[in-house]
Enzyme design. Structure first.
Site, PDB file in Angstrom:
ATOM      1  N   CYS A  43       0.814  -1.214   0.000  1.00 48.38           N
ATOM      2  CA  CYS A  43       0.000   0.000   0.000  1.00 48.38           C
ATOM      3  C   CYS A  43       0.845   1.260   0.000  1.00 48.38           C
ATOM      4  O   CYS A  43       0.684   2.136  -0.838  1.00 48.38           O
ATOM      5  CB  CYS A  43      -0.935  -0.006   1.210  1.00 48.38           C
ATOM      6  N   GLU A 209     -11.165  -6.017 -21.394  1.00 42.82           N
ATOM      7  CA  GLU A 209     -11.831  -6.663 -20.256  1.00 42.82           C
ATOM      8  C   GLU A 209     -12.615  -7.884 -20.733  1.00 42.82           C
ATOM      9  O   GLU A 209     -13.395  -7.791 -21.685  1.00 42.82           O
ATOM     10  CB  GLU A 209     -12.768  -5.675 -19.565  1.00 42.82           C
ATOM     11  N   ALA A 323      -6.510  -1.834   2.493  1.00 43.56           N
ATOM     12  CA  ALA A 323      -5.557  -1.502   3.550  1.00 43.56           C
ATOM     13  C   ALA A 323      -6.265  -1.178   4.859  1.00 43.56           C
ATOM     14  O   ALA A 323      -5.817  -1.585   5.939  1.00 43.56           O
ATOM     15  CB  ALA A 323      -4.684  -0.328   3.110  1.00 43.56           C
ATOM     16  N   HIS A 447     -22.996  24.284   4.612  1.00 41.81           N
ATOM     17  CA  HIS A 447     -23.275  24.797   3.276  1.00 41.81           C
ATOM     18  C   HIS A 447     -22.252  25.875   2.925  1.00 41.81           C
ATOM     19  O   HIS A 447     -21.923  26.709   3.770  1.00 41.81           O
ATOM     20  CB  HIS A 447     -24.683  25.400   3.233  1.00 41.81           C
TER      21      HIS A 447
END
Length: 468
Positions: A43, A209, A323, A447
């Site tokens: 990772c 793919e 991870a 906001h």
């Protein structure tokens, strides 16, 4: 060498292993960790962190190119953009270097002893480590296996074939020049994250793919915006297409469509991203009696294997290979070894795909909830109605909430949008805390932020969204 004895031995210093060791050290557990490479594992060194660095660089470069071409509604202009990929990679390496040093420092701070080398079990309590200075024997009351995973290699496209033309994700994250033509085998999250990044950097990308859709782990409503972005970047996506190997001269990738048509795809580099496999060999598993769950180590809800005193965490224990899942497991095991009572529940693990736009999924999808015989309510709010998304020129995507119809308990939350990965903690927290639609709707969201779409989706499920 003098034999080492300890209460806890951790094999592997990836996210699951190093977190386990640090937490154990904090709790006063005598801990040793063994790692044959750098702390941080896949990772930190060759996966999550470096890939996100390259994705960020590619995003910035693509925006600059758009400005130079006059495709900028805000009126920003730039001239003659270029990228020095070698310098980009050096910047990325600097980040990973700082983080690996940081992990090593945290282990030291926690009082964990680090042994550098390759570990191999002799029996359920003894491990021998091949180090630069000889063999180190370690005996431990408890052992954690955190050996991680590795890229899956295709027999017809072995890594390094044709003069290093065929590469894994590790190789892609070490390139010093942008390939003019890049073929990507596999349309899962790794293939699409890196494919999109290199398309933005200037590569002509073709994705191959075998299945009939991209990102098969996510529902089509979530993946459609990513498909549109791929098309906008000129990425060719060949679905239902199987690779056959390299051409005789090694200059092209050969593939075959579902209808039997042969495809010849010219490529300077071929990136193979067909998944990852657990590292279950090379550390002496044959010396143990560990039950398997398919290709993974079988564990219970406390990460215990079938052998007393041996735990396993992370990718070696199965899906999802994430991870943060490994970290949660590692922390829990450390506390169990220290004498605390702990277990874990994987329902609240967020899955994030760092494509463009990004995708998040936590908990059950609508189809999964229905399959569990639930009567459900669904609320969905588009970013095209969100003020902050408009100001970011990021109106593609939405937030969706799935809840039980009877008591409004939230079962799942999904979303797709620019930068939406930063909402993953809020989504996971809602599932973890057992939130109901009223809890989310009644929480004041600042906001203007993209997070307002979360509250609005809950309001929509309740039948009274305010801004759509």
């Amino acid at each position: 060498m003098k034999e080492i004895t300890c209460k806890l031995l951790v094999i592997g210093a990836g996210p699951g292993g190093y977190v386990c060791a640090i937490r154990a050290g904090q709790l006063g557990v005598d801990t040793v960790i063994v790692e044959m490479a750098k702390p941080g594992g896949t990772c930190l060194n060759i996966g999550c962190i470096p890939s996100k660095a390259i994705i960020h660089a590619a995003d910035d470069f693509a925006k600059t190119v758009a400005m130079a071409a006059g495709r900028n509604a805000m009126g920003i202009k730039a001239d003659n953009p270029a990228i020095d990929l070698a310098k980009t990679m050096a910047w990325k390496d600097g980040i990973t270097g700082r983080l690996t040093l940081g992990v090593a420092g945290l282990l030291k701070k926690a009082g964990v002893k680090i042994v550098v080398g390759r570990a191999k079990f002799r029996d359920g309590k003894t491990v021998a480590v091949e180090t630069e200075t000889g063999e180190q024997v370690i005996r431990a009351e408890n052992i954690v296996i955190a050996t991680g995973s590795a890229p899956v290699e295709l027999p017809v496209l072995p890594f390094g074939a044709s003069g290093a033309k065929v590469i894994s994700s590790t190789g892609a994250l070490s390139l010093t020049e942008v390939p003019q033509k890049l073929a990507v085998v596999g349309a899962g999250y790794i293939g699409l994250e890196l494919g999109l990044a290199f398309a933005k950097l200037g590569s002509k990308v073709t994705i191959v793919e075998a299945l009939d859709r991209i990102l098969p782990l996510y529902d089509t409503q979530l993946t459609q915006p990513v498909g549109r972005r791929l098309a906008a970047l000129g990425v060719e996506v060949l679905l239902g297409t199987k690779v056959k190997g390299l051409s005789s001269n090694g200059e092209a990738l050969l593939a075959e469509t579902g209808s039997g048509e042969e495809k010849r795809i010219a490529a300077d580099k071929i990136l193979v991203t067909v998944g990852r496999k657990p590292v279950t060999e090379g550390w002496g598993r044959e010396e143990l009696e560990l039950d398997m769950d398919g290709r993974f180590l079988r564990i219970d809800e406390q990460c215990r294997t079938s052998m007393r005193g041996i735990y396993a965490v992370g990718d070696v224990t199965g899906e999802p290979m994430l991870a943060h899942r490994a970290m949660a497991q590692g922390e829990m095991v450390a506390e169990i070894v220290s004498g605390k009572r702990r277990s874990w529940d994987k329902r609240a693990i967020p899955a994030v795909c760092f494509t463009d736009p990004e995708i998040i999924s936590v908990g059950m999808s609508p189809d999964e909830a229905r399959a569990a015989s639930r009567e459900i309510k669904i609320g969905q709010f588009p970013f095209s109605a969100n003020g902050r998304a408009m100001t970011l020129s990021a109106e593609e995507g939405f937030v969706r909430v799935v809840a039980r119809a009877d008591n409004h308990l939230v079962l799942g939350i999904q979303g797709v949008g620019a930068g939406i990965s930063e909402l993953s903690a809020a989504f996971a927290l809602a599932i973890e805390m057992g939130a109901r639609l009223e809890d989310i709707a009644g929480t004041i969201h600042a906001h203007p932020t993209q997070s307002e779409a979360f509250a609005e989706s809950a309001l929509k499920a309740l039948g009274h969204a305010l801004h759509i």
